[in-house]
Write a protein that holds these residues in place. Structure first.
Motif, PDB file in Angstrom:
ATOM      1  N   ALA A 144       0.806  -1.226   0.000  1.00 34.81           N
ATOM      2  CA  ALA A 144       0.000   0.000   0.000  1.00 34.81           C
ATOM      3  C   ALA A 144       0.835   1.270   0.000  1.00 34.81           C
ATOM      4  O   ALA A 144       0.299   2.356  -0.167  1.00 34.81           O
ATOM      5  N   TRP A 145       2.149   1.130   0.195  1.00 39.06           N
ATOM      6  CA  TRP A 145       3.024   2.305   0.223  1.00 39.06           C
ATOM      7  C   TRP A 145       3.342   2.720  -1.206  1.00 39.06           C
ATOM      8  O   TRP A 145       3.826   1.929  -2.001  1.00 39.06           O
ATOM      9  N   LEU A 146       3.069   3.970  -1.555  1.00 40.82           N
ATOM     10  CA  LEU A 146       3.266   4.471  -2.907  1.00 40.82           C
ATOM     11  C   LEU A 146       4.590   5.226  -2.982  1.00 40.82           C
ATOM     12  O   LEU A 146       4.744   6.285  -2.386  1.00 40.82           O
ATOM     13  N   ARG A 147       5.542   4.664  -3.701  1.00 41.48           N
ATOM     14  CA  ARG A 147       6.842   5.321  -3.874  1.00 41.48           C
ATOM     15  C   ARG A 147       6.714   6.404  -4.936  1.00 41.48           C
ATOM     16  O   ARG A 147       6.063   6.223  -5.975  1.00 41.48           O
ATOM     17  N   THR A 148       7.315   7.569  -4.703  1.00 42.42           N
ATOM     18  CA  THR A 148       7.321   8.661  -5.662  1.00 42.42           C
ATOM     19  C   THR A 148       8.767   9.009  -5.997  1.00 42.42           C
ATOM     20  O   THR A 148       9.689   8.579  -5.305  1.00 42.42           O
ATOM     21  N   VAL A 288       2.125  10.204  -8.421  1.00 36.98           N
ATOM     22  CA  VAL A 288       1.943   8.758  -8.365  1.00 36.98           C
ATOM     23  C   VAL A 288       1.222   8.312  -9.635  1.00 36.98           C
ATOM     24  O   VAL A 288       0.612   9.120 -10.341  1.00 36.98           O
ATOM     25  N   THR A 289       1.260   7.020  -9.908  1.00 37.83           N
ATOM     26  CA  THR A 289       0.640   6.485 -11.125  1.00 37.83           C
ATOM     27  C   THR A 289      -0.724   5.876 -10.860  1.00 37.83           C
ATOM     28  O   THR A 289      -1.334   5.313 -11.766  1.00 37.83           O
ATOM     29  N   THR A 290      -1.219   5.976  -9.648  1.00 38.85           N
ATOM     30  CA  THR A 290      -2.517   5.407  -9.308  1.00 38.85           C
ATOM     31  C   THR A 290      -3.648   6.191  -9.970  1.00 38.85           C
ATOM     32  O   THR A 290      -3.443   7.294 -10.483  1.00 38.85           O
ATOM     33  N   ARG A 291      -4.861   5.640  -9.880  1.00 38.53           N
ATOM     34  CA  ARG A 291      -6.021   6.278 -10.502  1.00 38.53           C
ATOM     35  C   ARG A 291      -7.064   6.734  -9.494  1.00 38.53           C
ATOM     36  O   ARG A 291      -8.079   7.306  -9.876  1.00 38.53           O
ATOM     37  N   TYR A 292      -6.873   6.442  -8.228  1.00 41.89           N
ATOM     38  CA  TYR A 292      -7.939   6.670  -7.256  1.00 41.89           C
ATOM     39  C   TYR A 292      -7.696   7.926  -6.418  1.00 41.89           C
ATOM     40  O   TYR A 292      -6.619   8.506  -6.418  1.00 41.89           O
ATOM     41  N   ALA A 293      -8.741   8.312  -5.712  1.00 41.84           N
ATOM     42  CA  ALA A 293      -8.644   9.347  -4.686  1.00 41.84           C
ATOM     43  C   ALA A 293      -9.098   8.720  -3.375  1.00 41.84           C
ATOM     44  O   ALA A 293      -9.763   7.688  -3.373  1.00 41.84           O
ATOM     45  N   LEU A 294      -8.735   9.318  -2.272  1.00 41.85           N
ATOM     46  CA  LEU A 294      -9.142   8.802  -0.967  1.00 41.85           C
ATOM     47  C   LEU A 294      -9.426   9.956  -0.026  1.00 41.85           C
ATOM     48  O   LEU A 294      -8.672  10.932   0.033  1.00 41.85           O
ATOM     49  N   GLU A 295     -10.486   9.780   0.753  1.00 43.60           N
ATOM     50  CA  GLU A 295     -10.984  10.830   1.634  1.00 43.60           C
ATOM     51  C   GLU A 295     -10.198  10.959   2.927  1.00 43.60           C
ATOM     52  O   GLU A 295     -10.779  11.160   4.013  1.00 43.60           O
ATOM     53  N   SER A 296      -8.882  10.891   2.870  1.00 50.47           N
ATOM     54  CA  SER A 296      -8.056  11.046   4.071  1.00 50.47           C
ATOM     55  C   SER A 296      -8.559  12.242   4.875  1.00 50.47           C
ATOM     56  O   SER A 296      -8.736  13.331   4.333  1.00 50.47           O
ATOM     57  N   GLN A 297      -8.762  12.050   6.165  1.00 52.22           N
ATOM     58  CA  GLN A 297      -9.469  13.037   6.974  1.00 52.22           C
ATOM     59  C   GLN A 297      -8.765  14.390   6.964  1.00 52.22           C
ATOM     60  O   GLN A 297      -7.602  14.488   7.350  1.00 52.22           O
ATOM     61  N   SER A 303      -5.071  11.333  -7.134  1.00 53.51           N
ATOM     62  CA  SER A 303      -4.107  10.884  -8.137  1.00 53.51           C
ATOM     63  C   SER A 303      -4.089  11.876  -9.297  1.00 53.51           C
ATOM     64  O   SER A 303      -5.156  12.356  -9.718  1.00 53.51           O
ATOM     65  N   PRO A 304      -2.919  12.168  -9.866  1.00 50.86           N
ATOM     66  CA  PRO A 304      -2.862  13.117 -10.990  1.00 50.86           C
ATOM     67  C   PRO A 304      -3.717  12.689 -12.177  1.00 50.86           C
ATOM     68  O   PRO A 304      -4.270  13.539 -12.887  1.00 50.86           O
ATOM     69  N   ARG A 305      -3.836  11.372 -12.406  1.00 51.25           N
ATOM     70  CA  ARG A 305      -4.568  10.894 -13.582  1.00 51.25           C
ATOM     71  C   ARG A 305      -6.044  11.262 -13.534  1.00 51.25           C
ATOM     72  O   ARG A 305      -6.721  11.240 -14.570  1.00 51.25           O
ATOM     73  N   GLN A 306      -6.558  11.595 -12.351  1.00 50.74           N
ATOM     74  CA  GLN A 306      -7.957  12.006 -12.281  1.00 50.74           C
ATOM     75  C   GLN A 306      -8.192  13.354 -12.959  1.00 50.74           C
ATOM     76  O   GLN A 306      -9.335  13.726 -13.209  1.00 50.74           O
ATOM     77  N   PHE A 307      -7.106  14.047 -13.242  1.00 51.48           N
ATOM     78  CA  PHE A 307      -7.215  15.346 -13.897  1.00 51.48           C
ATOM     79  C   PHE A 307      -6.597  15.313 -15.294  1.00 51.48           C
ATOM     80  O   PHE A 307      -6.317  16.360 -15.879  1.00 51.48           O
ATOM     81  N   ALA A 308      -6.410  14.110 -15.820  1.00 51.00           N
ATOM     82  CA  ALA A 308      -5.787  13.966 -17.139  1.00 51.00           C
ATOM     83  C   ALA A 308      -6.671  14.511 -18.256  1.00 51.00           C
ATOM     84  O   ALA A 308      -6.173  14.883 -19.326  1.00 51.00           O
ATOM     85  N   ASN A 309      -7.985  14.567 -18.027  1.00 53.70           N
ATOM     86  CA  ASN A 309      -8.906  15.087 -19.036  1.00 53.70           C
ATOM     87  C   ASN A 309      -9.377  16.505 -18.716  1.00 53.70           C
ATOM     88  O   ASN A 309     -10.368  16.978 -19.270  1.00 53.70           O
ATOM     89  N   GLY A 310      -8.667  17.159 -17.831  1.00 57.08           N
ATOM     90  CA  GLY A 310      -9.035  18.517 -17.464  1.00 57.08           C
ATOM     91  C   GLY A 310      -9.497  18.595 -16.018  1.00 57.08           C
ATOM     92  O   GLY A 310      -9.489  17.606 -15.280  1.00 57.08           O
ATOM     93  N   SER A 311      -9.894  19.773 -15.604  1.00 55.85           N
ATOM     94  CA  SER A 311     -10.322  19.970 -14.217  1.00 55.85           C
ATOM     95  C   SER A 311     -11.561  19.129 -13.919  1.00 55.85           C
ATOM     96  O   SER A 311     -12.359  18.834 -14.805  1.00 55.85           O
TER      97      SER A 311
END
Length: 497
Positions: A144-148, A288-297, A303-311
């Motif tokens: 689960a650790w995401l290396r950057t 990171v190369t992931t595709r998800y977001a998480l509601e960390s409190q 993830s950057p890819r969530q904005f690959a098609n614009g805002s």
């Protein structure tokens, strides 16, 4: 006189033990699981954590992590031994200041045997010293650790804590947090809550973050790297901290154009969900190369890819809605996931309405029409989807249709009273789907069994429901609905986890 006092005290103790059989019970090991049917080994029994103090030193170049976590807990039974969830290498464990025996078992169990048993109701201070390379630590076949390129990130559901601090890793045991991280100068460490101090010495900078409201362990996040950090307040005055990796490339502008609206969106959501429950808000976008977001409190991971098609402000709405539905009010067990995802998705539908990109009814119609009766989509029950389908599309989309069916059943006045009242009723606590139904029925003044059973617990496509007079809904349409303009952006939040 002294002898009589001792005798009296002994007699009183005997009576106390007779009056409370549990206090007299012989100490036994705490359960190596929280009793959650979806994840039997996650969490532990026998104690309740009130606070985590996590003190780390992290070297980005080598991914070396050293830590000391202090856990404040109360025994809920007489314990001869208890478990923590953890995956890194342990050097020492102390319980109430005395060395404790320990051993690692299974995938992530750390068994701790204190020098003396813990009596039910007693408070314990547990100190764990540890080290490891999180990116090389694999459990249950994954990491689960995401290396950057310039550090590391932890943001995962339903697990993530094992890679950076020992814990009772289940949402039912929430606690407050202090997170202190030393990193090389020029690198930042980001976590939940409020940055209370920052100090540089001998080439290292230590960041001290504090979360004063109860927080589930999976919602604790850590990001180490080189960030551009922005600060401000929402229009209502809520402090906002956002951060962006400096190497987001083509996604940088769209990410900022979305996440920088956090303050505005928090205040907008407050109009529907009630006062914002925490003392700060914000989000971060690491490389990171992931595709998800998480509601960390208070500090959402994107993830950057969530904005690959614009805002995409719809994704931001989804994650921020979780601050009420999921973070402040957390699931009692993982089968209650609809309380998180169904309502966060519905918040996106309300945002779509406000932006003129499709009403909630049009979105519900689209979901209903898009999946024929034989589609496996309808076999997933959002109210208890099973561990393999916990984050499947129906939990989001059928789950939001269930919320809309509730709205159409009780009417807008009662519905928005429920939507706003529930986070206040269960603020900083945990709840089940059954708890929410009971609250909704009490507020609406009627039974809602048919709505809940049909839309949450039936493994088949429901018959088209009726809608309020004047509305065009599932059954009233003479032509197939068209895809709402907001649909694709709404779906970008589906690959959250």
């Amino acid at each position: 006189m002294r002898k009589r006092m001792i005798t009296a005290a002994a007699a009183a103790a005997t009576l106390l033990l007779l009056a409370d059989p549990a206090a007299a019970a012989a100490p036994t090991p705490g359960a190596a699981g929280a009793g959650d049917a979806y994840y039997p080994t996650y969490g532990n029994g026998g104690y309740d954590v009130s606070h985590y103090d996590i003190r780390l030193r992290y070297q980005p170049e080598t991914d070396q992590l050293q830590g000391t976590t202090t856990i404040l807990a109360t025994a809920t039974e007489n314990l001869s031994r208890f478990n923590l969830d953890f995956a890194l290498d342990v050097d020492e464990v102390l319980v109430n200041g005395r060395p404790a025996a320990y051993r690692s078992t299974g995938e992530q169990e750390l068994e701790v045997t204190p020098a003396a048993p813990l009596a039910r109701g007693s408070r314990a201070t547990v100190v764990v010293r540890y080290r490891g390379v999180p990116s090389k630590t694999v459990r249950y076949g994954f990491n689960a650790w995401l290396r950057t390129p310039d550090g590391g990130v932890i943001a995962g559901e339903p697990e993530g804590a094992w890679w950076w601090f020992p814990s009772n890793d289940h949402p039912f045991d929430k606690a407050t947090f202090d997170v202190s991280v030393a990193v090389p100068d020029g690198t930042q460490a980001i976590s939940n809550g409020t940055l209370v101090s920052q100090r540089s010495e001998l080439g290292w900078t230590r960041y001290n973050w504090r979360q004063t409201k109860p927080q589930a362990t999976y919602l604790a996040t850590l990001a180490v790297g080189k960030f551009d950090i922005t600060t401000g307040t929402s229009p209502s005055g809520i402090p906002v901290v956002n951060a962006y990796s400096k190497d987001l490339g083509d996604n940088d502008g769209a990410a900022r154009a979305s996440v920088e609206r956090t303050g505005e969106i928090v205040d907008w959501l407050s109009g529907y969900l009630g006062p914002y429950p925490f003392t700060s808000a914000g989000g971060y976008v690491p490389n990171v190369t992931t595709r998800y977001a998480l509601e960390s409190q208070t500090r959402v991971f994107y993830s950057p890819r969530q904005f690959a098609n614009g805002s995409n402000t719809s994704v931001v709405v989804h994650e921020l809605a979780h601050q009420w539905y999921g973070d402040s009010v957390s699931v009692q067990r993982w089968s209650d996931i609809w309380l998180n995802e169904g309502f966060a998705r519905y918040a996106q539908w309300l945002w779509s309405e406000s932006e003129g990109e499709g009403t909630a009814q049009e979105l519900a119609d689209w979901v209903y029409a898009s999946h024929p009766a034989e589609d496996p989509f309808w076999t997933v029950k959002p109210g208890d989807p099973g561990p393999d389908e916990q984050f499947a599309l129906p939990v989001y989309d059928r789950g939001a249709v269930a919320v809309h069916a509730l709205r159409n059943t009780v009417g807008d006045q009662k519905f928005f009273e429920i939507l706003r009242g529930w986070p206040a009723e269960r603020r900083f606590g945990n709840a089940t789907v059954a708890d929410f139904r009971a609250y909704a029925e009490k507020t609406a003044g009627r039974s809602l069994a048919e709505v809940f059973d049909t839309w949450l617990f039936t493994a088949a496509k429901p018959a088209a429901p009726t809608v309020p007079t004047g509305s065009v809904g599932f059954a009233a349409r003479t032509t197939a609905p068209t895809e709402p303009r907001s649909w694709q952006k709404i779906q970008a939040a589906t690959h959250e986890h």
